[in-house]
Design a protein around this motif. Structure first.
Motif, mmCIF file in Angstrom:
data_model
loop_
_atom_site.group_PDB
_atom_site.id
_atom_site.type_symbol
_atom_site.label_atom_id
_atom_site.label_comp_id
_atom_site.label_asym_id
_atom_site.label_seq_id
_atom_site.Cartn_x
_atom_site.Cartn_y
_atom_site.Cartn_z
ATOM 1 N N TRP A 1 -6.320 13.424 -0.180
ATOM 2 C CA TRP A 1 -4.990 12.913 0.161
ATOM 3 C C TRP A 1 -4.408 12.113 -0.991
ATOM 4 N N VAL A 2 -5.239 11.268 -1.590
ATOM 5 C CA VAL A 2 -4.775 10.401 -2.678
ATOM 6 C C VAL A 2 -4.561 11.193 -3.963
ATOM 7 N N GLU A 3 -5.508 12.035 -4.311
ATOM 8 C CA GLU A 3 -5.487 12.677 -5.628
ATOM 9 C C GLU A 3 -4.716 13.993 -5.651
ATOM 10 N N ASP B 1 7.094 6.721 10.629
ATOM 11 C CA ASP B 1 6.611 7.538 9.507
ATOM 12 C C ASP B 1 5.327 6.978 8.912
ATOM 13 N N ALA B 2 4.606 6.150 9.657
ATOM 14 C CA ALA B 2 3.392 5.545 9.119
ATOM 15 C C ALA B 2 2.338 6.577 8.751
ATOM 16 N N ILE C 1 0.836 -1.207 0.000
ATOM 17 C CA ILE C 1 0.000 0.000 0.000
ATOM 18 C C ILE C 1 0.867 1.251 0.000
ATOM 19 N N ARG C 2 1.878 1.237 0.848
ATOM 20 C CA ARG C 2 2.756 2.409 0.958
ATOM 21 C C ARG C 2 3.476 2.691 -0.351
ATOM 22 N N GLU C 3 4.020 1.644 -0.973
ATOM 23 C CA GLU C 3 4.846 1.844 -2.165
ATOM 24 C C GLU C 3 4.036 2.273 -3.379
ATOM 25 N N ARG C 4 2.780 1.889 -3.454
ATOM 26 C CA ARG C 4 1.985 2.308 -4.620
ATOM 27 C C ARG C 4 1.246 3.616 -4.389
#
Length: 247
Positions: A187-189, A153-154, A116-119
């Motif tokens: 946050w995502v976009e 850093d989560a 999840i973090r890497e993508r």
């Protein structure tokens, strides 16, 4: 309360333990949303009427052998449940059920969210502090472990929001009306990390204290920050509060 009643309450709030005193689940906090119909429904009624069937039939391998339509059978199953031996059935498998109830419900590594973090995906987790089903302390423990696994850093990809006094998925004397989906999309976009989430009471919530305004608002803060009164302004207005880390 009688001493017997205190003992029962302390056992419930302390979480399940085996005969060696080892914790099988997290403790539950004594919180402001305990004296509600929703809390009673989940903690006492459901624990007697639904949970035995769920534990016995869904989570145990092999499945328990009793009539889940019989109140007497449900009570008997609870009375006879062994926190040393029967708990092991939650993790067990056999030729018919090659996955245990536990493995189906819990990821192999509860702190490995590297994919999840890497993508670039994001997570916003919300939990009421008066949830009578799943302990908020268990979620807090998970988030602390997630932080440890990600060099503290989560919060760059996952944030936890606690709702004071909120019961299971809502209700209770709380500001349980809020929109996290829009914040998640931003946050995502757009890369705009969420901070405080504005929350309000539900005007039709019959369990709100009489002295609460029907327009009360509060900021929901990313853990471990807490909503702290600024010292001036209306206590009914979220603008009078700031998110601050506990001292």
């Amino acid at each position: 309360m009688t001493q017997a009643q205190k003992t029962v309450i302390n056992n419930i709030m302390g979480g399940a333990h085996n005969s060696l005193g080892e914790a099988l689940y997290a403790n539950f906090p004594y919180d402001g949303g305990m004296g509600t119909d929703d809390y009673f429904q989940w903690e006492y009624f459901t624990a007697l009427m639904r949970d035995p069937a769920a534990v016995g039939y869904v989570f145990s391998t092999p499945a328990a052998d009793f009539d889940f339509n019989s109140d007497v059978a449900l009570y008997h199953y609870i009375e006879q449940y062994d926190l040393d031996k029967d708990v092991q059935k939650i993790y067990a498998t056999n030729n018919e059920f090659t996955e245990s109830g536990w493995s189906v419900m819990v990821p192999p590594d509860e702190t490995d969210y590297s994919a999840i973090r890497e993508r670039g995906a994001k997570m916003m987790v919300v939990h009421g502090t008066s949830d009578a089903v799943f302990s908020v302390q268990d979620t807090i423990n998970w988030y602390k472990a997630l932080q440890d696994a990600n060099s503290n850093d989560a919060e760059k990809f996952a944030r936890l929001y606690l709702v004071p006094n909120m019961n299971h998925c809502g209700f209770g004397p709380s500001t349980d009306n809020f929109d996290m989906l829009t914040k998640l999309v931003d946050w995502v976009e757009d890369g705009t990390a969420p901070e405080a989430i504005n929350a309000s009471v539900r005007a039709n919530n019959a369990e709100l204290p009489a002295d609460w305004s029907k327009q009360r608002t509060r900021p929901l803060c990313p853990y471990p920050q807490q909503a702290t009164y600024n010292g001036s302004g209306s206590v009914e207005d979220a603008a009078s509060f700031s998110c601050k880390a506990p001292e």
